[in-house]
Design an enzyme around this catalytic site. Structure first.
Site, PDB file in Angstrom:
ATOM      1  N   GLU A   1       0.818  -1.206   0.000  1.00 44.83           N
ATOM      2  CA  GLU A   1       0.000   0.000   0.000  1.00 44.83           C
ATOM      3  C   GLU A   1       0.855   1.262   0.000  1.00 44.83           C
ATOM      4  O   GLU A   1       1.877   1.339   0.690  1.00 44.83           O
ATOM      5  CB  GLU A   1      -0.903   0.015   1.232  1.00 44.83           C
ATOM      6  CG  GLU A   1      -1.877  -1.137   1.272  1.00 44.83           C
ATOM      7  CD  GLU A   1      -2.730  -1.149   2.521  1.00 44.83           C
ATOM      8  OE1 GLU A   1      -3.622  -2.000   2.607  1.00 44.83           O
ATOM      9  OE2 GLU A   1      -2.504  -0.296   3.415  1.00 44.83           O
TER      10      GLU A   1
ATOM     11  N   CYS B   1       2.668   8.258   2.179  1.00 44.82           N
ATOM     12  CA  CYS B   1       2.949   7.255   3.205  1.00 44.82           C
ATOM     13  C   CYS B   1       3.346   5.974   2.479  1.00 44.82           C
ATOM     14  O   CYS B   1       2.571   5.444   1.677  1.00 44.82           O
ATOM     15  CB  CYS B   1       1.711   7.031   4.070  1.00 44.82           C
ATOM     16  SG  CYS B   1       1.931   5.793   5.366  1.00 44.82           S
TER      17      CYS B   1
ATOM     18  N   CYS C   1       4.080  -7.588   8.123  1.00 45.68           N
ATOM     19  CA  CYS C   1       4.875  -7.054   9.233  1.00 45.68           C
ATOM     20  C   CYS C   1       5.013  -8.127  10.299  1.00 45.68           C
ATOM     21  O   CYS C   1       4.064  -8.865  10.589  1.00 45.68           O
ATOM     22  CB  CYS C   1       4.202  -5.810   9.820  1.00 45.68           C
ATOM     23  SG  CYS C   1       5.160  -5.015  11.133  1.00 45.68           S
TER      24      CYS C   1
ATOM     25  N   CYS D   1       1.390  -5.870  16.101  1.00 45.72           N
ATOM     26  CA  CYS D   1       0.577  -4.956  16.908  1.00 45.72           C
ATOM     27  C   CYS D   1      -0.898  -5.312  16.742  1.00 45.72           C
ATOM     28  O   CYS D   1      -1.389  -5.441  15.607  1.00 45.72           O
ATOM     29  CB  CYS D   1       0.833  -3.509  16.498  1.00 45.72           C
ATOM     30  SG  CYS D   1       2.562  -3.012  16.700  1.00 45.72           S
TER      31      CYS D   1
ATOM     32  N   CYS E   1      -3.411  -3.248  14.458  1.00 44.43           N
ATOM     33  CA  CYS E   1      -2.919  -2.864  13.131  1.00 44.43           C
ATOM     34  C   CYS E   1      -3.257  -3.946  12.108  1.00 44.43           C
ATOM     35  O   CYS E   1      -2.946  -5.125  12.316  1.00 44.43           O
ATOM     36  CB  CYS E   1      -1.409  -2.652  13.191  1.00 44.43           C
ATOM     37  SG  CYS E   1      -0.633  -2.376  11.585  1.00 44.43           S
TER      38      CYS E   1
ATOM     39  N   LEU F   1       4.277   4.508  20.588  1.00 45.04           N
ATOM     40  CA  LEU F   1       4.334   4.219  22.017  1.00 45.04           C
ATOM     41  C   LEU F   1       3.087   3.445  22.471  1.00 45.04           C
ATOM     42  O   LEU F   1       3.158   2.290  22.883  1.00 45.04           O
ATOM     43  CB  LEU F   1       4.476   5.530  22.792  1.00 45.04           C
ATOM     44  CG  LEU F   1       4.970   5.454  24.228  1.00 45.04           C
ATOM     45  CD1 LEU F   1       6.315   4.757  24.308  1.00 45.04           C
ATOM     46  CD2 LEU F   1       5.062   6.860  24.810  1.00 45.04           C
TER      47      LEU F   1
ATOM     48  N   ASN G   1      -7.859   3.696  13.920  1.00 44.65           N
ATOM     49  CA  ASN G   1      -8.533   3.257  12.700  1.00 44.65           C
ATOM     50  C   ASN G   1      -9.013   1.830  12.947  1.00 44.65           C
ATOM     51  O   ASN G   1      -8.203   0.918  13.148  1.00 44.65           O
ATOM     52  CB  ASN G   1      -7.561   3.268  11.499  1.00 44.65           C
ATOM     53  CG  ASN G   1      -7.405   4.650  10.920  1.00 44.65           C
ATOM     54  OD1 ASN G   1      -8.353   5.425  10.859  1.00 44.65           O
ATOM     55  ND2 ASN G   1      -6.189   4.976  10.498  1.00 44.65           N
TER      56      ASN G   1
ATOM     57  N   CYS H   1      -2.797   1.707   7.846  1.00 41.97           N
ATOM     58  CA  CYS H   1      -1.792   0.731   7.430  1.00 41.97           C
ATOM     59  C   CYS H   1      -2.372  -0.670   7.273  1.00 41.97           C
ATOM     60  O   CYS H   1      -2.892  -1.254   8.214  1.00 41.97           O
ATOM     61  CB  CYS H   1      -0.672   0.731   8.471  1.00 41.97           C
ATOM     62  SG  CYS H   1       0.494  -0.617   8.324  1.00 41.97           S
TER      63      CYS H   1
END
Length: 356
Positions: A97, A110, A117, A121, A124, A223, A298, A341
């Site tokens: 993306e 971006c 990944c 997380c 995400c 963070l 998001n 993302c």
């Protein structure tokens, strides 16, 4: 797979061309074509010197070299006309993306640094899909060139870059830094380091390496929690690089470079958006030259959390400002085009699963 000309820095390109019997001066012409003019087909440039044209024609035809010009398998503009999200299809059929975001007087791209990944997380969409592979420098540069070409057709120019797309940039350190060398080269794209932000979920060795190498880019640290226990629930990588170790690395980075660090905090209703969380951040970051960006969540299919209310975000921001930290609530962009993302690729994967 052949090597890509877009993987090469200026000096590396010159070495290749000279090694092939071309003159060093041909390097500037080819670099200008690929990066300053951002031409998808360098052979379309009419004033290419004949020796350079012959060499390019031969190596692209016989597969000795290739170009990174990934086609867009999806191009989705937001309803407000300010955001445009692309799925770019790479040579091995992986899709990544790239997002163009419009703000007053500027455009920001971006870009992604990995397919998938490994950081995991929980909120995400990219983290939920897992890790596939690192991107090469040329695949990262290609996203910036795609954004530049897209904006050029509208009479606009790319001004800012954020490495906050799919993937963890500091997990793919060497390729990212080579790509940045190419992107910042004043003979090509010429995007200044001060206009570029590199985001990390907290890969401590990468932060320390950026400091040791005095990399001039803005560092953004995700963070999201201010205690070890809370952060471990949101960010599995905290088990490898605990919060205390991360903050120590940030202090070392501050001291070595003298540059401010931007901390990202995704506001999740009832999870990390209460006044006590804001006060913990102020304690944790005390003495650091830091700016805190608050980002309403998001939503994704794989995480049940909701974004914080506007009133909670404003109260959170006020506490941090009163503690002496610059703090902004980030403008939301592209919610209607799944601009967060990994969201667009995740949605496409879900559609494929339903069909199959």
């Amino acid at each position: 797979m052949p090597r890509s000309l877009h993987d090469l820095t200026f000096d590396q390109l010159r070495e290749v061309l000279v090694g092939e019997g071309l003159r060093p001066a041909h390097t500037g012409m080819l670099w200008n074509t690929l990066h300053y003019r951002a031409m998808a087909d360098p052979l379309a440039r009419e004033d290419l010197p004949p020796p350079l044209r012959r060499w390019l024609t031969r190596v692209l035809a016989d597969g000795s070299w290739m170009l990174d010009v990934p086609p867009a398998s999806s191009d989705t503009p937001s309803s407000d006309g300010l955001t445009r999200k692309f799925l770019l299809r790479l040579a091995d059929a992986q899709e990544i993306e790239t997002v163009i975001m419009g703000y007053t007087g500027r455009h920001t791209a971006c870009v992604s640094t990995q397919a998938g990944c490994a950081m995991g997380c929980v909120f995400c969409a990219t983290g939920q899909m897992g890790f596939v592979r690192h991107l090469r420098p040329g695949e990262i540069v290609a996203q910036v060139l795609h954004a530049q070409r897209t904006l050029h057709t509208a009479g606009e120019r790319l001004r800012n870059l954020v490495f906050m797309g799919m993937g963890e940039p500091l997990h793919n350190y060497d390729s990212v830094m080579t790509a940045l060398d190419i992107i910042c080269d004043t003979r090509g794209l010429n995007i200044g380091p001060s206009k570029i932000s590199v985001s990390t979920v907290g890969v401590v060795p990468g932060i320390l390496r950026m400091a040791a190498e005095d990399r001039p880019y803005n560092l953004a640290v995700s963070l999201h929690a201010a205690t070890e226990e809370e952060r471990a629930r949101l960010i599995p990588a905290n088990q490898r690089w605990p919060l205390a170790e991360l903050v120590a690395a940030c202090r070392a980075y501050n001291e070595k470079t003298g540059r401010r660090i931007f901390f990202a905090w995704t506001l999740i209703e009832g999870v990390n958006d209460m006044p006590e969380h804001a006060r913990r951040i102020a304690e944790l970051l005390h003495g650091l030259d830091a700016h805190v960006n608050l980002i309403p969540l998001n939503r994704t299919e794989g995480y049940a959390g909701n974004e914080s209310t506007d009133s909670a975000a404003e109260a959170f921001q006020l506490i941090l400002q009163e503690a002496g930290f610059p703090c902004t609530v980030r403008q939301r962009r592209g919610i209607d085009v799944a601009a967060g993302c990994g969201q667009l690729k995740a949605a496409k994967n879900r559609r494929k699963a339903v069909v199959s």
